[in-house]
Design a protein around this motif. Structure first.
Motif, PDB file in Angstrom:
ATOM      1  N   PRO A  24       0.801  -1.102  -0.155  1.00 47.39           N
ATOM      2  CA  PRO A  24       0.048   0.025  -0.021  1.00 47.39           C
ATOM      3  C   PRO A  24       0.841   1.433  -0.071  1.00 47.39           C
ATOM      4  O   PRO A  24       2.131   1.129   0.502  1.00 47.39           O
ATOM      5  CB  PRO A  24      -0.641  -0.190   1.445  1.00 47.39           C
ATOM      6  CG  PRO A  24      -0.056  -0.954   2.112  1.00 47.39           C
ATOM      7  CD  PRO A  24       0.870  -2.073   1.304  1.00 47.39           C
ATOM      8  N   PRO A  25       0.175   2.352  -0.499  1.00 46.92           N
ATOM      9  CA  PRO A  25       1.201   3.497  -0.583  1.00 46.92           C
ATOM     10  C   PRO A  25       1.548   3.989   1.060  1.00 46.92           C
ATOM     11  O   PRO A  25       0.694   3.925   1.799  1.00 46.92           O
ATOM     12  CB  PRO A  25       0.293   4.595  -1.161  1.00 46.92           C
ATOM     13  CG  PRO A  25      -1.357   3.917  -1.138  1.00 46.92           C
ATOM     14  CD  PRO A  25      -1.091   2.667  -1.062  1.00 46.92           C
ATOM     15  N   LYS A  26       2.588   4.634   0.819  1.00 45.19           N
ATOM     16  CA  LYS A  26       3.021   4.780   2.418  1.00 45.19           C
ATOM     17  C   LYS A  26       2.277   6.196   2.715  1.00 45.19           C
ATOM     18  O   LYS A  26       2.008   7.206   2.123  1.00 45.19           O
ATOM     19  CB  LYS A  26       4.533   5.238   2.262  1.00 45.19           C
ATOM     20  CG  LYS A  26       5.355   3.766   2.268  1.00 45.19           C
ATOM     21  CD  LYS A  26       6.891   3.982   2.569  1.00 45.19           C
ATOM     22  CE  LYS A  26       7.601   2.649   2.352  1.00 45.19           C
ATOM     23  NZ  LYS A  26       8.953   2.607   2.827  1.00 45.19           N
ATOM     24  N   LYS A  27       2.394   6.218   4.195  1.00 40.46           N
ATOM     25  CA  LYS A  27       1.519   7.547   4.864  1.00 40.46           C
ATOM     26  C   LYS A  27       2.141   8.011   5.964  1.00 40.46           C
ATOM     27  O   LYS A  27       2.941   7.541   6.546  1.00 40.46           O
ATOM     28  CB  LYS A  27       0.034   7.211   5.321  1.00 40.46           C
ATOM     29  CG  LYS A  27      -0.688   6.938   4.164  1.00 40.46           C
ATOM     30  CD  LYS A  27      -2.170   6.905   4.412  1.00 40.46           C
ATOM     31  CE  LYS A  27      -2.785   5.459   4.425  1.00 40.46           C
ATOM     32  NZ  LYS A  27      -4.033   5.011   4.870  1.00 40.46           N
ATOM     33  N   GLY A  28       2.038   9.226   6.011  1.00 42.87           N
ATOM     34  CA  GLY A  28       2.684   9.773   7.334  1.00 42.87           C
ATOM     35  C   GLY A  28       4.194  10.106   7.252  1.00 42.87           C
ATOM     36  O   GLY A  28       4.507  10.082   6.021  1.00 42.87           O
ATOM     37  N   MET A  29       4.832  10.380   8.724  1.00 47.51           N
ATOM     38  CA  MET A  29       6.088  10.352   8.462  1.00 47.51           C
ATOM     39  C   MET A  29       6.877   9.277   8.823  1.00 47.51           C
ATOM     40  O   MET A  29       6.410   8.625   9.627  1.00 47.51           O
ATOM     41  CB  MET A  29       6.375  11.270   9.333  1.00 47.51           C
ATOM     42  CG  MET A  29       5.879  13.054   9.372  1.00 47.51           C
ATOM     43  SD  MET A  29       6.899  13.773   8.213  1.00 47.51           S
ATOM     44  CE  MET A  29       6.054  15.178   8.126  1.00 47.51           C
ATOM     45  N   GLU A  30       7.783   8.793   7.987  1.00 44.54           N
ATOM     46  CA  GLU A  30       8.519   7.740   8.112  1.00 44.54           C
ATOM     47  C   GLU A  30       9.988   7.936   8.552  1.00 44.54           C
ATOM     48  O   GLU A  30      10.537   8.893   7.845  1.00 44.54           O
ATOM     49  CB  GLU A  30       8.524   6.749   6.998  1.00 44.54           C
ATOM     50  CG  GLU A  30       9.065   5.252   7.182  1.00 44.54           C
ATOM     51  CD  GLU A  30       8.951   4.506   5.842  1.00 44.54           C
ATOM     52  OE1 GLU A  30       7.824   3.825   5.584  1.00 44.54           O
ATOM     53  OE2 GLU A  30      10.048   4.580   5.437  1.00 44.54           O
ATOM     54  N   ILE A  31      10.429   7.459   9.727  1.00 52.59           N
ATOM     55  CA  ILE A  31      11.568   7.436  10.158  1.00 52.59           C
ATOM     56  C   ILE A  31      12.420   6.079  10.174  1.00 52.59           C
ATOM     57  O   ILE A  31      11.837   4.952  10.433  1.00 52.59           O
ATOM     58  CB  ILE A  31      11.585   7.877  11.441  1.00 52.59           C
ATOM     59  CG1 ILE A  31      11.306   9.412  11.422  1.00 52.59           C
ATOM     60  CG2 ILE A  31      13.086   8.044  12.088  1.00 52.59           C
ATOM     61  CD1 ILE A  31       9.736   9.466  12.371  1.00 52.59           C
ATOM     62  N   SER A  32      13.524   6.033   9.465  1.00 54.89           N
ATOM     63  CA  SER A  32      14.393   4.823   9.521  1.00 54.89           C
ATOM     64  C   SER A  32      15.722   4.893   9.965  1.00 54.89           C
ATOM     65  O   SER A  32      16.161   6.236   9.867  1.00 54.89           O
ATOM     66  CB  SER A  32      14.248   4.367   8.068  1.00 54.89           C
ATOM     67  OG  SER A  32      14.755   5.096   7.086  1.00 54.89           O
ATOM     68  N   SER A  33      16.601   3.717  10.083  1.00 53.39           N
ATOM     69  CA  SER A  33      17.859   3.959  10.225  1.00 53.39           C
ATOM     70  C   SER A  33      18.168   4.844  11.773  1.00 53.39           C
ATOM     71  O   SER A  33      19.273   5.207  11.340  1.00 53.39           O
ATOM     72  CB  SER A  33      18.798   4.347   9.196  1.00 53.39           C
ATOM     73  OG  SER A  33      18.612   3.434   8.063  1.00 53.39           O
ATOM     74  N   ALA A  34      17.464   4.923  12.638  1.00 55.45           N
ATOM     75  CA  ALA A  34      17.758   5.614  13.805  1.00 55.45           C
ATOM     76  C   ALA A  34      18.862   5.092  14.728  1.00 55.45           C
ATOM     77  O   ALA A  34      18.719   3.872  15.035  1.00 55.45           O
ATOM     78  CB  ALA A  34      16.331   5.976  14.444  1.00 55.45           C
ATOM     79  N   ILE A  35      19.832   5.834  14.970  1.00 58.13           N
ATOM     80  CA  ILE A  35      20.790   5.564  15.806  1.00 58.13           C
ATOM     81  C   ILE A  35      21.146   6.647  16.913  1.00 58.13           C
ATOM     82  O   ILE A  35      21.076   7.869  16.437  1.00 58.13           O
ATOM     83  CB  ILE A  35      22.057   5.172  14.836  1.00 58.13           C
ATOM     84  CG1 ILE A  35      21.910   3.815  14.271  1.00 58.13           C
ATOM     85  CG2 ILE A  35      23.357   5.107  15.650  1.00 58.13           C
ATOM     86  CD1 ILE A  35      23.197   3.375  13.625  1.00 58.13           C
TER      87      ILE A  35
END
Ligand SMILES: [Cu+2]
Length: 150
Positions: A24-35
């Motif tokens: 499905p299409p992404k929604k909202g704020m996406e945060i990845s690779s948090a360190i």
């Protein structure tokens, strides 16, 4: 015979409605690779990095970050001033709809002050605050190195 046919038609119709494996299409704020970088021996200040993508339909701005492990979290930009690397505090960072902000070493980064971690603590929460979008809390890995985000 008529009954069998209608049952068959029904099951075919159901098949047609089966969700596909399409993402499905992404929604909202996406945060990845948090360190969050492990503070160096004796220090209570450290840096944090992550990647943020605005999948909302609105141009927005990151206006603050909080963490239960730090008394204060600031957003910093790294700039060259007279050939020297220096950091400048940012109170707001624009992020247009569809854009990605990358927090990384020698670029945008978080500075966490008065950090207090348990000896065996492996991760820490970061809460990102936006001008429009609701707050997003993510779990950042506490790591000595950020090599895998390069
Ligand atoms: Cu800094």
């Amino acid at each position: 015979m008529k009954k069998v046919l209608s049952a068959l038609t029904l099951s075919l119709a159901l098949l047609a409605c089966t969700p596909t494996t399409e993402v499905p299409p992404k929604k909202g704020m996406e945060i990845s690779s948090a360190i969050v970088r492990t503070p160096m021996g004796g220090q209570t200040m450290t840096a944090g990095y992550f990647q943020l993508t605005n999948y909302t339909k609105l141009d927005d701005a990151l206006i603050g970050v909080e963490s239960p492990v730090a008394a204060r979290v600031e957003m910093h930009a790294t700039e060259m001033v007279d050939g020297r690397m220096s950091m400048r505090k940012k109170v707001s960072l624009d992020i247009k709809a569809g854009d990605t902000l990358e927090f990384k070493p020698k670029g945008l980064h978080l500075m966490l002050f008065d950090v207090a971690l348990q000896a065996d603590q492996k991760d820490a929460a970061l809460t990102l605050k936006f001008k429009h979008a609701p707050d997003v809390t993510i779990i950042a890995e506490i790591a000595d190195t950020v090599s895998h985000t390069k």
